[in-house]
Design a protein around this motif. Structure first.
Motif, PDB file in Angstrom:
ATOM      1  N   LEU A 122      19.396   7.233 -19.425  1.00 12.55           N
ATOM      2  CA  LEU A 122      20.102   8.511 -19.276  1.00 12.55           C
ATOM      3  C   LEU A 122      20.496   9.085 -20.629  1.00 12.55           C
ATOM      4  O   LEU A 122      20.457  10.303 -20.839  1.00 12.55           O
ATOM      5  CB  LEU A 122      21.343   8.323 -18.411  1.00 12.55           C
ATOM      6  CG  LEU A 122      21.120   7.848 -16.968  1.00 12.55           C
ATOM      7  CD1 LEU A 122      22.444   7.759 -16.221  1.00 12.55           C
ATOM      8  CD2 LEU A 122      20.155   8.757 -16.227  1.00 12.55           C
ATOM      9  N   ALA A 123      20.872   8.213 -21.567  1.00 12.63           N
ATOM     10  CA  ALA A 123      21.284   8.675 -22.892  1.00 12.63           C
ATOM     11  C   ALA A 123      20.141   9.320 -23.651  1.00 12.63           C
ATOM     12  O   ALA A 123      20.375  10.130 -24.564  1.00 12.63           O
ATOM     13  CB  ALA A 123      21.866   7.511 -23.699  1.00 12.63           C
ATOM     14  N   ASN A 124      18.915   8.977 -23.285  1.00 13.56           N
ATOM     15  CA  ASN A 124      17.753   9.541 -23.967  1.00 13.56           C
ATOM     16  C   ASN A 124      17.181  10.758 -23.260  1.00 13.56           C
ATOM     17  O   ASN A 124      16.108  11.240 -23.642  1.00 13.56           O
ATOM     18  CB  ASN A 124      16.669   8.462 -24.107  1.00 13.56           C
ATOM     19  CG  ASN A 124      16.992   7.474 -25.211  1.00 13.56           C
ATOM     20  OD1 ASN A 124      16.860   7.757 -26.390  1.00 13.56           O
ATOM     21  ND2 ASN A 124      17.442   6.281 -24.818  1.00 13.56           N
ATOM     22  N   GLN A 125      17.889  11.263 -22.248  1.00  9.37           N
ATOM     23  CA  GLN A 125      17.503  12.505 -21.579  1.00  9.37           C
ATOM     24  C   GLN A 125      18.287  13.656 -22.190  1.00  9.37           C
ATOM     25  O   GLN A 125      19.507  13.723 -22.030  1.00  9.37           O
ATOM     26  CB  GLN A 125      17.779  12.414 -20.069  1.00  9.37           C
ATOM     27  CG  GLN A 125      16.890  11.437 -19.336  1.00  9.37           C
ATOM     28  CD  GLN A 125      15.445  11.900 -19.325  1.00  9.37           C
ATOM     29  OE1 GLN A 125      15.148  13.041 -18.948  1.00  9.37           O
ATOM     30  NE2 GLN A 125      14.539  11.030 -19.726  1.00  9.37           N
ATOM     31  N   PRO A 126      17.653  14.554 -22.932  1.00  7.80           N
ATOM     32  CA  PRO A 126      18.381  15.636 -23.619  1.00  7.80           C
ATOM     33  C   PRO A 126      19.211  16.477 -22.646  1.00  7.80           C
ATOM     34  O   PRO A 126      18.710  16.931 -21.613  1.00  7.80           O
ATOM     35  CB  PRO A 126      17.265  16.466 -24.263  1.00  7.80           C
ATOM     36  CG  PRO A 126      16.110  15.515 -24.390  1.00  7.80           C
ATOM     37  CD  PRO A 126      16.203  14.612 -23.189  1.00  7.80           C
ATOM     38  N   MET A 172      21.567   4.282 -10.115  1.00  7.07           N
ATOM     39  CA  MET A 172      21.192   5.361 -11.028  1.00  7.07           C
ATOM     40  C   MET A 172      22.206   6.507 -10.934  1.00  7.07           C
ATOM     41  O   MET A 172      22.701   7.011 -11.957  1.00  7.07           O
ATOM     42  CB  MET A 172      19.796   5.871 -10.701  1.00  7.07           C
ATOM     43  CG  MET A 172      19.325   7.031 -11.564  1.00  7.07           C
ATOM     44  SD  MET A 172      18.731   6.531 -13.201  1.00  7.07           S
ATOM     45  CE  MET A 172      17.074   5.995 -12.768  1.00  7.07           C
ATOM     46  N   PHE A 173      22.560   6.894  -9.716  1.00  6.45           N
ATOM     47  CA  PHE A 173      23.518   7.981  -9.546  1.00  6.45           C
ATOM     48  C   PHE A 173      24.934   7.536  -9.891  1.00  6.45           C
ATOM     49  O   PHE A 173      25.739   8.334 -10.384  1.00  6.45           O
ATOM     50  CB  PHE A 173      23.462   8.523  -8.110  1.00  6.45           C
ATOM     51  CG  PHE A 173      22.268   9.392  -7.857  1.00  6.45           C
ATOM     52  CD1 PHE A 173      22.196  10.674  -8.380  1.00  6.45           C
ATOM     53  CD2 PHE A 173      21.198   8.926  -7.114  1.00  6.45           C
ATOM     54  CE1 PHE A 173      21.098  11.485  -8.155  1.00  6.45           C
ATOM     55  CE2 PHE A 173      20.092   9.720  -6.884  1.00  6.45           C
ATOM     56  CZ  PHE A 173      20.031  11.005  -7.400  1.00  6.45           C
ATOM     57  N   ALA A 174      25.241   6.267  -9.652  1.00  6.00           N
ATOM     58  CA  ALA A 174      26.570   5.761 -10.010  1.00  6.00           C
ATOM     59  C   ALA A 174      26.783   5.814 -11.519  1.00  6.00           C
ATOM     60  O   ALA A 174      27.843   6.225 -11.999  1.00  6.00           O
ATOM     61  CB  ALA A 174      26.739   4.333  -9.499  1.00  6.00           C
ATOM     62  N   VAL A 175      25.772   5.406 -12.294  1.00  8.21           N
ATOM     63  CA  VAL A 175      25.877   5.446 -13.757  1.00  8.21           C
ATOM     64  C   VAL A 175      25.876   6.889 -14.249  1.00  8.21           C
ATOM     65  O   VAL A 175      26.591   7.238 -15.201  1.00  8.21           O
ATOM     66  CB  VAL A 175      24.739   4.631 -14.411  1.00  8.21           C
ATOM     67  CG1 VAL A 175      24.809   4.730 -15.932  1.00  8.21           C
ATOM     68  CG2 VAL A 175      24.820   3.172 -13.979  1.00  8.21           C
ATOM     69  N   VAL A 195      23.150  -7.356 -12.601  1.00  5.36           N
ATOM     70  CA  VAL A 195      23.691  -6.000 -12.437  1.00  5.36           C
ATOM     71  C   VAL A 195      23.996  -5.379 -13.795  1.00  5.36           C
ATOM     72  O   VAL A 195      23.703  -4.199 -14.038  1.00  5.36           O
ATOM     73  CB  VAL A 195      24.957  -6.034 -11.551  1.00  5.36           C
ATOM     74  CG1 VAL A 195      25.638  -4.658 -11.540  1.00  5.36           C
ATOM     75  CG2 VAL A 195      24.610  -6.462 -10.129  1.00  5.36           C
ATOM     76  N   ASP A 196      24.581  -6.174 -14.701  1.00  5.53           N
ATOM     77  CA  ASP A 196      24.886  -5.657 -16.034  1.00  5.53           C
ATOM     78  C   ASP A 196      23.617  -5.248 -16.768  1.00  5.53           C
ATOM     79  O   ASP A 196      23.576  -4.208 -17.440  1.00  5.53           O
ATOM     80  CB  ASP A 196      25.646  -6.707 -16.834  1.00  5.53           C
ATOM     81  CG  ASP A 196      25.998  -6.218 -18.231  1.00  5.53           C
ATOM     82  OD1 ASP A 196      26.672  -5.178 -18.349  1.00  5.53           O
ATOM     83  OD2 ASP A 196      25.592  -6.870 -19.208  1.00  5.53           O
ATOM     84  N   SER A 197      22.567  -6.045 -16.636  1.00  8.24           N
ATOM     85  CA  SER A 197      21.298  -5.724 -17.285  1.00  8.24           C
ATOM     86  C   SER A 197      20.711  -4.439 -16.732  1.00  8.24           C
ATOM     87  O   SER A 197      20.224  -3.579 -17.487  1.00  8.24           O
ATOM     88  CB  SER A 197      20.317  -6.883 -17.090  1.00  8.24           C
ATOM     89  OG  SER A 197      19.058  -6.576 -17.664  1.00  8.24           O
ATOM     90  N   LEU A 198      20.775  -4.262 -15.394  1.00  8.53           N
ATOM     91  CA  LEU A 198      20.264  -3.035 -14.779  1.00  8.53           C
ATOM     92  C   LEU A 198      21.060  -1.821 -15.238  1.00  8.53           C
ATOM     93  O   LEU A 198      20.477  -0.803 -15.645  1.00  8.53           O
ATOM     94  CB  LEU A 198      20.330  -3.161 -13.253  1.00  8.53           C
ATOM     95  CG  LEU A 198      19.978  -1.891 -12.465  1.00  8.53           C
ATOM     96  CD1 LEU A 198      18.525  -1.505 -12.681  1.00  8.53           C
ATOM     97  CD2 LEU A 198      20.265  -2.095 -10.974  1.00  8.53           C
ATOM     98  N   CYS A 199      22.384  -1.910 -15.183  1.00 12.92           N
ATOM     99  CA  CYS A 199      23.229  -0.774 -15.563  1.00 12.92           C
ATOM    100  C   CYS A 199      23.033  -0.401 -17.032  1.00 12.92           C
ATOM    101  O   CYS A 199      22.990   0.782 -17.388  1.00 12.92           O
ATOM    102  CB  CYS A 199      24.692  -1.103 -15.304  1.00 12.92           C
ATOM    103  SG  CYS A 199      25.132  -1.205 -13.554  1.00 12.92           S
ATOM    104  N   SER A 200      22.910  -1.401 -17.878  1.00  9.62           N
ATOM    105  CA  SER A 200      22.737  -1.136 -19.308  1.00  9.62           C
ATOM    106  C   SER A 200      21.424  -0.414 -19.565  1.00  9.62           C
ATOM    107  O   SER A 200      21.366   0.513 -20.393  1.00  9.62           O
ATOM    108  CB  SER A 200      22.775  -2.452 -20.094  1.00  9.62           C
ATOM    109  OG  SER A 200      24.037  -3.068 -19.981  1.00  9.62           O
ATOM    110  N   GLU A 201      20.368  -0.805 -18.862  1.00  6.20           N
ATOM    111  CA  GLU A 201      19.088  -0.121 -19.059  1.00  6.20           C
ATOM    112  C   GLU A 201      19.127   1.297 -18.515  1.00  6.20           C
ATOM    113  O   GLU A 201      18.585   2.220 -19.130  1.00  6.20           O
ATOM    114  CB  GLU A 201      17.955  -0.909 -18.400  1.00  6.20           C
ATOM    115  CG  GLU A 201      16.587  -0.310 -18.705  1.00  6.20           C
ATOM    116  CD  GLU A 201      15.432  -1.228 -18.376  1.00  6.20           C
ATOM    117  OE1 GLU A 201      14.272  -0.777 -18.527  1.00  6.20           O
ATOM    118  OE2 GLU A 201      15.669  -2.390 -17.970  1.00  6.20           O
ATOM    119  N   ILE A 202      19.778   1.480 -17.354  1.00  4.81           N
ATOM    120  CA  ILE A 202      19.919   2.835 -16.806  1.00  4.81           C
ATOM    121  C   ILE A 202      20.703   3.704 -17.783  1.00  4.81           C
ATOM    122  O   ILE A 202      20.346   4.862 -18.040  1.00  4.81           O
ATOM    123  CB  ILE A 202      20.619   2.795 -15.438  1.00  4.81           C
ATOM    124  CG1 ILE A 202      19.702   2.162 -14.389  1.00  4.81           C
ATOM    125  CG2 ILE A 202      21.022   4.206 -14.996  1.00  4.81           C
ATOM    126  CD1 ILE A 202      20.347   1.970 -13.029  1.00  4.81           C
TER     127      ILE A 202
END
Length: 274
Positions: A85-89, A30-33, A74-81
């Motif tokens: 994050l993109a939906n956090q104003p 989460m913090f890496a992304v 890993v790709d699936s997890l990162c993509s969802e994270i």
């Protein structure tokens, strides 16, 4: 160190349960992304095959390079994270503002301006708002080595934090687009504007650690006064002195101190004394 809010921890728990990773591994990712501004991540965790990199769009490298099954997870997890994050104003940065080193190890850093606001997923870090609060919200922020920047275009101010001190400069009529630390030290900070490369120390200093600094305002590059003409060597009427003076003038002209026209004029004047 930034921490998760209860809402952020709940999301981590849900991701861990659905993707089959531990909460520690998901928190790490989460913090890496987040540090990759939602579009990339550099990570190092045993559950992800050690050290690796991920980029939005499918590029992924793991320490366990032949484990395609793990790559997919890993790709699936990162993509969802990334989507969360993109939906956090105000969480992810937008725009463009570059800061890079032009010598040394070739380190490059790009920080994108605008929208460094707090998120409901992460506990705000006081260090995220280190500049004087009366400047408002910066158009761009960046960091390199031990120096941090915040640029306020509307206020014509540039805040720089280094060595535990905060310096605020008047940017005059510069439109700042990037910073460089050529040797990694504060004295070598330069920035790019519509006038080209400019040394930070050439800007008028406004304040230091919140205390106003009295300093005369320098003219912007577009209004800089013309340099004074170089003094011409004097010569007596002695022929040896005249020829020696001509040699010195030729040396000054070869170094660009005086122009060819100035050299020719002075040479003719000196020779007329013979």
């Amino acid at each position: 160190m930034q921490q998760l809010t209860p809402q952020g921890q709940a999301i981590v728990n849900d991701l861990a349960a659905r993707h089959g990773f531990s909460t520690d591994a998901v928190t790490h990712m989460m913090f890496a992304v987040l540090n990759g501004n939602g579009s990339q991540a550099q990570f190092s965790h045993g559950e992800f095959g050690g050290s690796g990199q991920w980029m939005l769009g499918g590029m992924i490298m793991l320490g366990d390079m032949f484990n395609n099954y793990l790559k997919g997870r890993v790709d699936s997890l990162c993509s969802e994270i990334s989507n969360i994050l993109a939906n956090q104003p105000g969480l992810l940065r937008s725009g463009s503002f570059q800061s890079q080193s032009q010598s040394g190890g070739g380190y490059q850093h790009q920080a994108n301006g605008a929208g460094m606001g707090a998120s409901s997923l992460f506990v705000p870090d006081p260090e995220d708002n280190w500049w004087p609060q009366d400047l408002g919200s910066p158009n761009a922020t960046g960091a390199q080595n031990n120096v941090r920047y915040a640029y306020f275009a509307n206020a014509r101010r540039l805040a720089v934090k280094t060595g535990g001190e905060v310096w605020v400069y008047d940017t005059l009529d510069h439109n700042i687009g990037g910073f460089s630390q050529q040797q990694g030290y504060g004295s070598d900070i330069v920035f790019g504007s519509q006038y080209g490369t400019v040394i930070l120390s050439s800007l008028p200093l406004v304040s230091r650690n919140g205390q106003h600094v009295n300093q005369p305002v320098s003219p912007p590059p577009s209004a800089a006064p013309a340099p004074a003409a170089a003094p011409m060597p004097a010569a007596s009427g002695n022929s040896d002195d005249i020829f020696a003076t001509i040699e010195r003038l030729a040396d000054l002209q070869s170094k660009g101190v005086i122009s060819a026209e100035e050299f020719a004029t002075k040479k003719s004047e000196l020779l007329s004394r013979l």
